[in-house]
Design a protein around this motif. Structure first.
Motif, PDB file in Angstrom:
ATOM      1  N   VAL A  57       0.820  -1.208   0.000  1.00 23.05           N
ATOM      2  CA  VAL A  57       0.000   0.000   0.000  1.00 23.05           C
ATOM      3  C   VAL A  57       0.858   1.263   0.000  1.00 23.05           C
ATOM      4  CG1 VAL A  57      -1.888   1.211   1.172  1.00 23.05           C
ATOM      5  CG2 VAL A  57      -1.709  -1.289   1.350  1.00 23.05           C
ATOM      6  N   VAL A  58       1.850   1.310   0.884  1.00 27.26           N
ATOM      7  CA  VAL A  58       2.593   2.555   1.102  1.00 27.26           C
ATOM      8  C   VAL A  58       3.995   2.550   0.496  1.00 27.26           C
ATOM      9  CG1 VAL A  58       1.312   3.010   3.225  1.00 27.26           C
ATOM     10  CG2 VAL A  58       3.522   1.851   3.371  1.00 27.26           C
ATOM     11  N   PHE A  59       4.503   1.367   0.138  1.00 29.30           N
ATOM     12  CA  PHE A  59       5.877   1.259  -0.358  1.00 29.30           C
ATOM     13  C   PHE A  59       5.997   0.045  -1.274  1.00 29.30           C
ATOM     14  CE2 PHE A  59      10.564   0.458   0.908  1.00 29.30           C
ATOM     15  CZ  PHE A  59      11.031   1.341  -0.068  1.00 29.30           C
ATOM     16  N   PRO A  60       5.241   0.022  -2.393  1.00 26.77           N
ATOM     17  CA  PRO A  60       5.231  -1.161  -3.264  1.00 26.77           C
ATOM     18  C   PRO A  60       6.599  -1.502  -3.844  1.00 26.77           C
ATOM     19  CG  PRO A  60       4.065   0.688  -4.287  1.00 26.77           C
ATOM     20  CD  PRO A  60       4.303   1.067  -2.864  1.00 26.77           C
ATOM     21  N   GLU A  61       7.481  -0.535  -3.897  1.00 32.33           N
ATOM     22  CA  GLU A  61       8.829  -0.774  -4.418  1.00 32.33           C
ATOM     23  C   GLU A  61       9.558  -1.858  -3.620  1.00 32.33           C
ATOM     24  OE1 GLU A  61      13.013   1.723  -5.026  1.00 32.33           O
ATOM     25  OE2 GLU A  61      11.170   2.776  -4.498  1.00 32.33           O
ATOM     26  N   ARG A  62       9.231  -1.978  -2.332  1.00 31.51           N
ATOM     27  CA  ARG A  62       9.869  -3.012  -1.503  1.00 31.51           C
ATOM     28  C   ARG A  62       9.688  -4.385  -2.129  1.00 31.51           C
ATOM     29  NH1 ARG A  62      12.556  -6.450   0.116  1.00 31.51           N
ATOM     30  NH2 ARG A  62      12.632  -7.355   2.212  1.00 31.51           N
ATOM     31  N   ILE A  63       8.551  -4.597  -2.766  1.00 34.50           N
ATOM     32  CA  ILE A  63       8.228  -5.900  -3.345  1.00 34.50           C
ATOM     33  C   ILE A  63       8.679  -5.988  -4.798  1.00 34.50           C
ATOM     34  CG2 ILE A  63       6.302  -7.425  -3.964  1.00 34.50           C
ATOM     35  CD1 ILE A  63       4.849  -6.126  -1.468  1.00 34.50           C
ATOM     36  N   THR A  64       8.362  -4.963  -5.565  1.00 37.57           N
ATOM     37  CA  THR A  64       8.614  -5.038  -7.011  1.00 37.57           C
ATOM     38  C   THR A  64      10.092  -4.969  -7.365  1.00 37.57           C
ATOM     39  OG1 THR A  64       8.230  -2.642  -7.199  1.00 37.57           O
ATOM     40  CG2 THR A  64       6.359  -4.113  -7.625  1.00 37.57           C
ATOM     41  N   SER A  65      10.910  -4.390  -6.470  1.00 31.66           N
ATOM     42  CA  SER A  65      12.328  -4.223  -6.798  1.00 31.66           C
ATOM     43  C   SER A  65      13.227  -5.316  -6.232  1.00 31.66           C
ATOM     44  CB  SER A  65      12.833  -2.861  -6.283  1.00 31.66           C
ATOM     45  OG  SER A  65      12.881  -2.849  -4.862  1.00 31.66           O
ATOM     46  N   ASP A  66      12.646  -6.239  -5.468  1.00 28.53           N
ATOM     47  CA  ASP A  66      13.467  -7.240  -4.780  1.00 28.53           C
ATOM     48  C   ASP A  66      13.109  -8.643  -5.254  1.00 28.53           C
ATOM     49  OD1 ASP A  66      14.976  -8.770  -3.074  1.00 28.53           O
ATOM     50  OD2 ASP A  66      14.431  -7.680  -1.258  1.00 28.53           O
ATOM     51  N   LEU A  67      13.756  -9.060  -6.335  1.00 24.50           N
ATOM     52  CA  LEU A  67      13.504 -10.386  -6.886  1.00 24.50           C
ATOM     53  C   LEU A  67      13.881 -11.479  -5.890  1.00 24.50           C
ATOM     54  CD1 LEU A  67      12.627 -12.117  -9.271  1.00 24.50           C
ATOM     55  CD2 LEU A  67      14.985 -11.995 -10.147  1.00 24.50           C
ATOM     56  N   LYS A  68      14.890 -11.215  -5.072  1.00 19.94           N
ATOM     57  CA  LYS A  68      15.313 -12.217  -4.086  1.00 19.94           C
ATOM     58  C   LYS A  68      14.186 -12.504  -3.099  1.00 19.94           C
ATOM     59  CE  LYS A  68      18.884 -13.266  -0.664  1.00 19.94           C
ATOM     60  NZ  LYS A  68      20.119 -12.784   0.032  1.00 19.94           N
ATOM     61  N   LEU A  69      13.486 -11.456  -2.651  1.00 23.54           N
ATOM     62  CA  LEU A  69      12.357 -11.643  -1.732  1.00 23.54           C
ATOM     63  C   LEU A  69      11.283 -12.484  -2.395  1.00 23.54           C
ATOM     64  CD1 LEU A  69      10.665 -10.972   0.820  1.00 23.54           C
ATOM     65  CD2 LEU A  69       9.862  -8.933  -0.404  1.00 23.54           C
ATOM     66  N   LEU A  70      10.942 -12.152  -3.623  1.00 25.24           N
ATOM     67  CA  LEU A  70       9.890 -12.880  -4.334  1.00 25.24           C
ATOM     68  C   LEU A  70      10.257 -14.344  -4.535  1.00 25.24           C
ATOM     69  CD1 LEU A  70       9.055 -10.093  -6.925  1.00 25.24           C
ATOM     70  CD2 LEU A  70       7.527 -10.893  -5.103  1.00 25.24           C
ATOM     71  N   GLU A  71      11.501 -14.594  -4.881  1.00 28.36           N
ATOM     72  CA  GLU A  71      11.926 -15.972  -5.123  1.00 28.36           C
ATOM     73  C   GLU A  71      11.923 -16.802  -3.850  1.00 28.36           C
ATOM     74  OE1 GLU A  71      12.283 -17.483  -7.880  1.00 28.36           O
ATOM     75  OE2 GLU A  71      12.042 -15.747  -9.186  1.00 28.36           O
ATOM     76  N   LEU A  72      12.324 -16.196  -2.730  1.00 29.93           N
ATOM     77  CA  LEU A  72      12.332 -16.988  -1.486  1.00 29.93           C
ATOM     78  C   LEU A  72      10.906 -17.232  -0.989  1.00 29.93           C
ATOM     79  CD1 LEU A  72      11.941 -15.470   1.574  1.00 29.93           C
ATOM     80  CD2 LEU A  72      13.980 -14.299   0.787  1.00 29.93           C
ATOM     81  N   LEU A  73       9.998 -16.272  -1.225  1.00 30.81           N
ATOM     82  CA  LEU A  73       8.599 -16.515  -0.870  1.00 30.81           C
ATOM     83  C   LEU A  73       8.034 -17.682  -1.678  1.00 30.81           C
ATOM     84  CD1 LEU A  73       7.267 -12.840  -0.636  1.00 30.81           C
ATOM     85  CD2 LEU A  73       7.659 -14.410   1.269  1.00 30.81           C
ATOM     86  N   LYS A  74       8.372 -17.703  -2.952  1.00 29.05           N
ATOM     87  CA  LYS A  74       7.919 -18.802  -3.808  1.00 29.05           C
ATOM     88  C   LYS A  74       8.526 -20.127  -3.367  1.00 29.05           C
ATOM     89  CE  LYS A  74       7.593 -20.186  -8.670  1.00 29.05           C
ATOM     90  NZ  LYS A  74       7.893 -19.796 -10.075  1.00 29.05           N
ATOM     91  N   LYS A  75       9.801 -20.092  -3.040  1.00 28.27           N
ATOM     92  CA  LYS A  75      10.513 -21.311  -2.611  1.00 28.27           C
ATOM     93  C   LYS A  75       9.875 -21.906  -1.357  1.00 28.27           C
ATOM     94  CE  LYS A  75      14.964 -22.605  -0.536  1.00 28.27           C
ATOM     95  NZ  LYS A  75      16.320 -22.101  -0.162  1.00 28.27           N
ATOM     96  N   TYR A  76       9.643 -21.075  -0.346  1.00 27.02           N
ATOM     97  CA  TYR A  76       9.144 -21.602   0.923  1.00 27.02           C
ATOM     98  C   TYR A  76       7.646 -21.859   0.905  1.00 27.02           C
ATOM     99  CZ  TYR A  76      13.751 -21.040   2.958  1.00 27.02           C
ATOM    100  OH  TYR A  76      15.092 -21.163   3.223  1.00 27.02           O
ATOM    101  N   SER A  77       6.942 -21.231  -0.043  1.00 30.06           N
ATOM    102  CA  SER A  77       5.505 -21.508  -0.142  1.00 30.06           C
ATOM    103  C   SER A  77       5.248 -22.927  -0.627  1.00 30.06           C
ATOM    104  CB  SER A  77       4.830 -20.504  -1.078  1.00 30.06           C
ATOM    105  OG  SER A  77       5.234 -20.703  -2.416  1.00 30.06           O
ATOM    106  N   GLU A  78       6.281 -23.572  -1.176  1.00 26.69           N
ATOM    107  CA  GLU A  78       6.149 -24.972  -1.573  1.00 26.69           C
ATOM    108  C   GLU A  78       6.224 -25.897  -0.363  1.00 26.69           C
ATOM    109  OE1 GLU A  78       9.158 -25.559  -4.492  1.00 26.69           O
ATOM    110  OE2 GLU A  78       8.191 -24.275  -5.990  1.00 26.69           O
ATOM    111  N   LYS A  79       6.718 -25.370   0.764  1.00 24.99           N
ATOM    112  CA  LYS A  79       6.783 -26.149   2.001  1.00 24.99           C
ATOM    113  C   LYS A  79       5.578 -25.868   2.906  1.00 24.99           C
ATOM    114  CE  LYS A  79      11.827 -26.534   2.244  1.00 24.99           C
ATOM    115  NZ  LYS A  79      13.020 -26.399   3.129  1.00 24.99           N
TER     116      LYS A  79
END
Length: 368
Positions: A185-207
């Protein structure tokens, strides 16, 4: 530029705020007084959503202080968080849920924050040792989910977020993990600019299933950037839920509230709760809507919502549990425990003859 570099450009002072908003000298003096007690901080992104020609702009109301914050009516710990703290940074109020206060940092200090007592402090409620919390959760097999919050959980370093996930996803009796964050909501860049964050969320969501619980309060917040951040989370197998807070002067109109919930569904965000604003010092008289009016607003908003939008529940997060506001019976308001701290209250329905302008339930209201 990294998200951490972008965050360094946050607006923290009244003088910096003047570059975004015209203000009188009287307002400047008031804001400076308020900032000494309740600090100011906002991303430039969010401040740029304010219509400077509208003194009642809803974004302004959520981001910019007012003299009303000196009103100390209410309490600082409205939900009994201190009573449910089992160790530094870990709360256990509901049998199935552990809550981790992972940081005291936020990308923006919302003026309606229910943890206003912690804003801008080096609070001893923030978690220092992940392993202590993990040991507690491991030893309580009734806990089937964990909420990592703060502050804002996504203001943690990405490596630290992975440390949490690495430990928690190995606990057999956990079904899912939630992150409480307002960064979409207030700082979408935190998510869109950090591919590492997105990839680790995807990785651990499989567990273990991973959810992000965020807080959109007004349709103006659903910008292209915010929707883009949500889309990135969805693309990486993260479910996004939303908890809206009913706020006077922000979304206390059926059309505003229904437009918000319908647009959330449109963009893949699941409406989860509408929360009654808590009676926090500096917040209560500025943002709370009386319960009878609040119920009518939500009821009339539901008439304009699609089927998926209206699945949400209108609740208050009370010291004794999450209490759903379900309707009127003759002259009284009906309530039901949606979740309870005490077993004897599970699912209990009760009625209250509300006082004029009553906006919260007192202990006498909920006695058996």
């Amino acid at each position: 530029m990294s998200w951490k570099d972008s965050l360094k450009s946050n607006i923290h002072s009244v003088d910096s705020l003047r570059d975004f908003l015209p203000m009188s000298e009287e307002e400047v003096l008031s804001y400076r007084k308020i900032a000494k007690k309740f600090p100011i901080s906002s991303t430039q992104y969010y401040l740029n959503l304010i219509d400077i020609d509208d003194p009642h702009d809803p974004i302004r109301k959520m981001a910019i202080p007012t003299i009303s914050e000196f009103d100390m009516d209410g309490t600082f710990d409205t939900s009994g968080e201190s009573q449910n703290t089992k160790m530094k940074g870990l709360q256990h109020k509901y049998e199935q849920t552990a809550l981790l206060l992972s940081t005291n940092k936020c990308a923006m200090y919302c003026r309606h924050c229910f943890r206003k007592r912690l804003v801008g402090t080096s609070s001893n409620e923030t978690l220092s040792f992940i392993k202590d919390a993990v040991s507690y959760i491991q030893s309580h097999e009734t806990i089937n989910n964990v909420l990592i919050t703060g502050g804002d959980a996504f203001l943690l370093e990405t490596d630290l977020i992975e440390s949490y996930l690495k430990e928690l996803t190995e606990i057999p009796h956990l079904d899912f993990i939630r992150f409480g964050t307002r960064t979409p909501v207030v700082f979408p860049e935190r998510i869109t600019s950090d591919l590492k964050l997105l990839e680790l969320l995807k990785k651990y969501s499989e567990k273990k299933r991973i959810y992000v619980v965020t807080q959109f309060n007004h349709p103006k917040e659903l910008t292209d950037e915010a929707i883009g951040a949500v889309s990135k989370l969805l693309e990486h197998n993260v479910i996004v839920n939303n908890q809206t807070v009913l706020l006077k002067g922000v979304n206390d109109h059926p059309k505003t509230l229904s437009d918000l919930q319908n647009r959330l569904v449109k963009h893949g965000i699941v409406p989860y709760y509408i929360f009654q604003c808590r009676p926090v010092k500096g917040v209560k008289n500025q943002f709370q809507v009386p319960l009878d009016q609040a119920f009518d607003i939500v009821k009339n908003a539901r008439k304009l919502m699609n089927g998926h939008s209206k699945r949400l529940k209108f609740c208050m997060s009370h010291e004794t549990g999450k209490i759903e506001i379900i309707g009127r019976y003759q002259s009284e308001m009906l309530f039901k425990y949606h979740q309870s701290k005490y077993p004897e209250n599970h699912g209990r329905i009760f009625s209250v003859d509300l006082k004029p302008n009553q906006a919260w339930l007192e202990s006498d209201d909920i006695q058996s």
